[in-house]
Write a protein that holds these residues in place. Structure first.
Motif, PDB file in Angstrom:
ATOM      1  N   TYR A   1      35.189  43.722  35.210  1.00 32.62           N
ATOM      2  CA  TYR A   1      35.492  45.120  34.891  1.00 32.62           C
ATOM      3  C   TYR A   1      35.386  45.371  33.388  1.00 32.62           C
ATOM      4  O   TYR A   1      34.862  46.405  32.953  1.00 32.62           O
ATOM      5  CB  TYR A   1      36.886  45.484  35.398  1.00 32.62           C
ATOM      6  CG  TYR A   1      36.943  45.703  36.888  1.00 32.62           C
ATOM      7  CD1 TYR A   1      36.693  46.958  37.438  1.00 32.62           C
ATOM      8  CD2 TYR A   1      37.231  44.654  37.753  1.00 32.62           C
ATOM      9  CE1 TYR A   1      36.735  47.166  38.808  1.00 32.62           C
ATOM     10  CE2 TYR A   1      37.278  44.845  39.126  1.00 32.62           C
ATOM     11  CZ  TYR A   1      37.024  46.096  39.654  1.00 32.62           C
ATOM     12  OH  TYR A   1      37.056  46.290  41.008  1.00 32.62           O
TER      13      TYR A   1
ATOM     14  N   ASP B   1      33.723  41.032  44.936  1.00 35.73           N
ATOM     15  CA  ASP B   1      34.083  42.440  44.779  1.00 35.73           C
ATOM     16  C   ASP B   1      32.840  43.298  45.051  1.00 35.73           C
ATOM     17  O   ASP B   1      32.038  43.568  44.149  1.00 35.73           O
ATOM     18  CB  ASP B   1      34.629  42.688  43.363  1.00 35.73           C
ATOM     19  CG  ASP B   1      35.275  44.050  43.217  1.00 35.73           C
ATOM     20  OD1 ASP B   1      34.899  44.971  43.962  1.00 35.73           O
ATOM     21  OD2 ASP B   1      36.174  44.192  42.354  1.00 35.73           O
TER      22      ASP B   1
ATOM     23  N   THR C   1      32.536  46.509  45.849  1.00 31.41           N
ATOM     24  CA  THR C   1      32.525  47.841  45.246  1.00 31.41           C
ATOM     25  C   THR C   1      32.014  47.781  43.814  1.00 31.41           C
ATOM     26  O   THR C   1      31.129  48.562  43.416  1.00 31.41           O
ATOM     27  CB  THR C   1      33.943  48.444  45.274  1.00 31.41           C
ATOM     28  OG1 THR C   1      34.419  48.480  46.614  1.00 31.41           O
ATOM     29  CG2 THR C   1      33.938  49.840  44.688  1.00 31.41           C
ATOM     30  N   LEU C   2      32.545  46.851  43.028  1.00 29.55           N
ATOM     31  CA  LEU C   2      32.095  46.712  41.649  1.00 29.55           C
ATOM     32  C   LEU C   2      30.638  46.262  41.609  1.00 29.55           C
ATOM     33  O   LEU C   2      29.862  46.710  40.751  1.00 29.55           O
ATOM     34  CB  LEU C   2      32.987  45.711  40.911  1.00 29.55           C
ATOM     35  CG  LEU C   2      32.640  45.471  39.440  1.00 29.55           C
ATOM     36  CD1 LEU C   2      32.748  46.750  38.634  1.00 29.55           C
ATOM     37  CD2 LEU C   2      33.553  44.388  38.847  1.00 29.55           C
ATOM     38  N   GLU C   3      30.262  45.384  42.521  1.00 32.03           N
ATOM     39  CA  GLU C   3      28.882  44.894  42.556  1.00 32.03           C
ATOM     40  C   GLU C   3      27.905  46.046  42.758  1.00 32.03           C
ATOM     41  O   GLU C   3      26.873  46.148  42.066  1.00 32.03           O
ATOM     42  CB  GLU C   3      28.738  43.867  43.672  1.00 32.03           C
ATOM     43  CG  GLU C   3      27.339  43.282  43.794  1.00 32.03           C
ATOM     44  CD  GLU C   3      27.217  42.334  44.978  1.00 32.03           C
ATOM     45  OE1 GLU C   3      26.071  42.086  45.405  1.00 32.03           O
ATOM     46  OE2 GLU C   3      28.258  41.859  45.476  1.00 32.03           O
TER      47      GLU C   3
ATOM     48  N   SER D   1      31.069  39.494  39.454  1.00 28.54           N
ATOM     49  CA  SER D   1      31.503  40.286  40.608  1.00 28.54           C
ATOM     50  C   SER D   1      31.012  39.661  41.908  1.00 28.54           C
ATOM     51  O   SER D   1      31.717  39.695  42.927  1.00 28.54           O
ATOM     52  CB  SER D   1      31.001  41.728  40.482  1.00 28.54           C
ATOM     53  OG  SER D   1      29.580  41.767  40.481  1.00 28.54           O
TER      54      SER D   1
END
Length: 612
Positions: free
Chosen positions: A551, A585, A587-589, A580
């Motif tokens: 992040y 993760d 969503t972040l990816e 990520s």
């Protein structure tokens, strides 16, 4: 001697054997092992990180304990069985040291033959090894801070007791005491115990005892200074005790807790790890019982003064003195009651039990049949305690097992209900967690962790309006609580009010200058408000504090791309994508892949060649 030592070791192992079935799922084990920063470090780097005090930001400076956790990660590679086996081994060694300490005290108090002292001390050491209250620091991997601290503290006591006639043992004792306090602060009262022992049992003079105890006092004072400078949990708790009314309330809760702990010591058949009674659930009767216990304790200590000729009375008074004084440092902790507090104070109980066992088992006035009956009774009591400890160990297999049992046994206790709610939340049972957390807040509306956990679970469900109310109450209850500040600020951001979130993120950075999440939150809000220069500084600080956090990397990359520094933004996005993917993760990816496609499209480079 060897037979007695072997019996003590077998008792210690047998009582705590179910700990081998547990993983790393209790309380702080996930912090020290699952989220450990040492997994990718070499041993030298790990040692240096611990010695600098940068191992775990929210923990006090306990390098001996943290080194132990680091080597668990490096050597055992998250094999919980080996970690628990190491704890059991330390517990067995501690039981042997208790055996030696009791023999030493009985040597100075009684003129019994060596064989009698060995057998009587064996009873006390086995009691220590199999008492159910001593299961906690063994079954809980993070309880090793108590095990290691006890190991060094008892070595310091034995060295000091033997050092009455020699300086070398005294120097070794001071060094061991320093290692004990670098493991845990539970042993701050040891200088008082050493001084009392020198006066009572070694029959030294007060001035001489004071001189011999001074080095230990200096070490204890240094440890307190380090903890206060490090903003430990105890220092935060001390901020709440500012008025006489607050102090009297803390004292009443402390006395109530000690009454409950003593009940568990004497009647351990229905143990429940209830911990500290909350403000609205503890009963005034418990405080009065605690006051009565203090009066009885003072009278017992006075009766055991040097003028009393009876060695039995003197040793019983010494055991009572040990038990009471060893518990005093727990007053400064936010938990007044925990099973692990008995681990050190219980040595006094074991000393008293050894003295009584010696009288009943080895009195020449008693008939042989009476002595056999006394031995059978003692054996039966110890066997029952061993079975209770064995059963208690199965409750430490997971958070759900432990805290579910605690909540059922103590439904009036806010801390037990909150802990069970948090365990349910971690297990994904969100609706059940809300019910438990709500019950905790009905018991104690100002319970900080329950407020924070309720805010977290509601925010996770997307109900930021309700979550905001809980975070506001949490900040009002504890303005210094970092998690409360970050949670409140995040709610304001989610509700579309970054300007209201800004002062709370700024306060979070002030409270924790090395907290990367606080810097990231502040940077995100500043970027959202168009203050890119300040935002960049805090994004850079986030990445410097945690170079592998995706992040932080993605946030800095996005700001750099907006500033036209496309090449560096690409490199940061590549690193963030790798991290990520490794963390799972999704969503972040997806966000990072979208940002990278935009960069490549704008620059005309074609599709991204980033890893899948």
């Amino acid at each position: 001697m060897r037979l007695a030592a072997g019996f003590i070791v077998l008792a210690a192992i047998g009582a705590t054997l179910p700990a081998l079935l547990a993983g790393y799922s209790i309380w702080d084990d996930e912090v020290f092992v699952g989220e450990s920063p040492f997994g990718t470090m070499n041993p030298i780097a790990a040692v240096w990180t611990v010695l600098r005090g940068e191992a775990y930001g929210r923990w006090a400076y306990y390098p001996v304990f943290h080194l132990s956790m680091a080597f668990d990660v490096l050597l055992f590679r998250e094999r919980a069985l080996l970690s628990h086996l190491f704890n059991i081994a330390i517990h067995a060694v501690n039981a042997l040291i208790v055996w030696g300490a009791i023999r030493l005290a009985m040597r100075d108090a009684f003129s019994w033959p060596v064989r009698v002292r060995v057998q009587a001390a064996t009873v006390g050491a086995v009691l220590f090894a199999v008492h159910p209250l001593n299961v906690e620091p063994v079954a809980w991997v993070s309880g090793r801070k108590v095990l290691l601290g006890f190991l060094f503290a008892m070595l310091a006591f034995v060295c000091a007791a033997r050092g009455v006639t020699g300086k070398r043992a005294w120097i070794v004792g001071v060094a061991c005491y320093a290692l004990a306090l670098l493991s845990n602060a539970l042993f701050l009262a040891l200088p008082v115990l050493i001084g009392a022992y020198v006066v009572w049992n070694a029959r030294d003079r007060w001035l001489s005892a004071l001189a011999r105890t001074t080095p230990f006092v200096v070490v204890a004072a240094a440890a307190i200074a380090v903890r206060l400078l490090g903003h430990s949990t105890e220092a935060e708790s001390a901020r709440q005790i500012r008025t006489w009314s607050a102090l009297s309330g803390e004292t009443a809760a402390f006395l109530d807790s000690q009454a409950r702990l003593l009940a568990h010591v004497l009647l351990p058949f229905r143990l429940s790890p209830v911990y500290r009674p909350s403000a609205s659930s503890f009963h005034a009767a418990g405080a009065w019982i605690g006051i009565a216990l203090v009066v009885v304790w003072v009278l017992a200590v006075l009766c055991g003064s040097r003028r009393v000729r009876s060695p039995l009375v003197r040793l019983l008074a010494w055991g009572a003195f040990w038990y009471g004084v060893a518990l005093l440092p727990t007053f400064a902790h936010h938990l007044h009651l925990a099973d692990r507090y008995f681990y050190f104070s219980g040595v006094g109980v074991c000393m008293g039990a050894s003295a009584l066992a010696g009288v009943f088992l080895h009195s020449e006035r008693r008939a042989r049949a009476g002595r056999r009956a006394a031995r059978a009774l003692v054996g039966l009591v110890l066997a029952v305690l061993l079975v209770l400890s064995f059963r208690q160990g199965f409750r430490w297999r997971s958070d759900l097992d432990l805290f579910g049992y605690a909540a059922r046994r103590a439904p009036w206790n806010a801390m037990a209900r909150n802990n069970y709610g948090f365990a349910l939340l971690q297990a994904g049972r969100r609706d059940e967690a809300i019910l438990e957390l709500d019950a905790a807040l009905r018991i104690d509306p100002r319970h900080l962790n329950a407020l924070l956990n309720m805010g977290s679970v509601l925010s996770g469900k997307g109900d930021d309006d309700r979550a905001l109310g809980f975070y506001l109450r949490a900040v009002e209850t504890a303005p210094y609580a970092l998690r409360a500040r970050i949670g409140l600020a995040s709610c304001w951001v989610a509700l579309g009010h970054p300007e209201r979130a800004l002062p709370h993120f700024e306060e979070a950075v002030r409270l924790s200058p090395r907290g990367f999440e606080a810097h990231y939150g502040l940077a995100s809000v500043l970027a959202r408000m168009g203050r890119d220069a300040r935002a960049r500084r805090h994004f850079e600080e986030t990445v410097a504090l945690n170079p592998d956090w995706p992040y932080g990397l993605a946030g800095l990359a996005r700001l750099l791309n907006r500033a036209g520094e496309t090449e560096r933004a690409r490199r940061l996005y590549d690193r963030a994508l790798e991290r990520s993917i490794a963390s799972g993760d999704k969503t972040l990816e997806e966000f990072i892949r979208g940002a990278m496609r935009t960069i490549h499209a704008e620059s005309g480079d074609g599709p991204s060649a980033s890893p899948d």
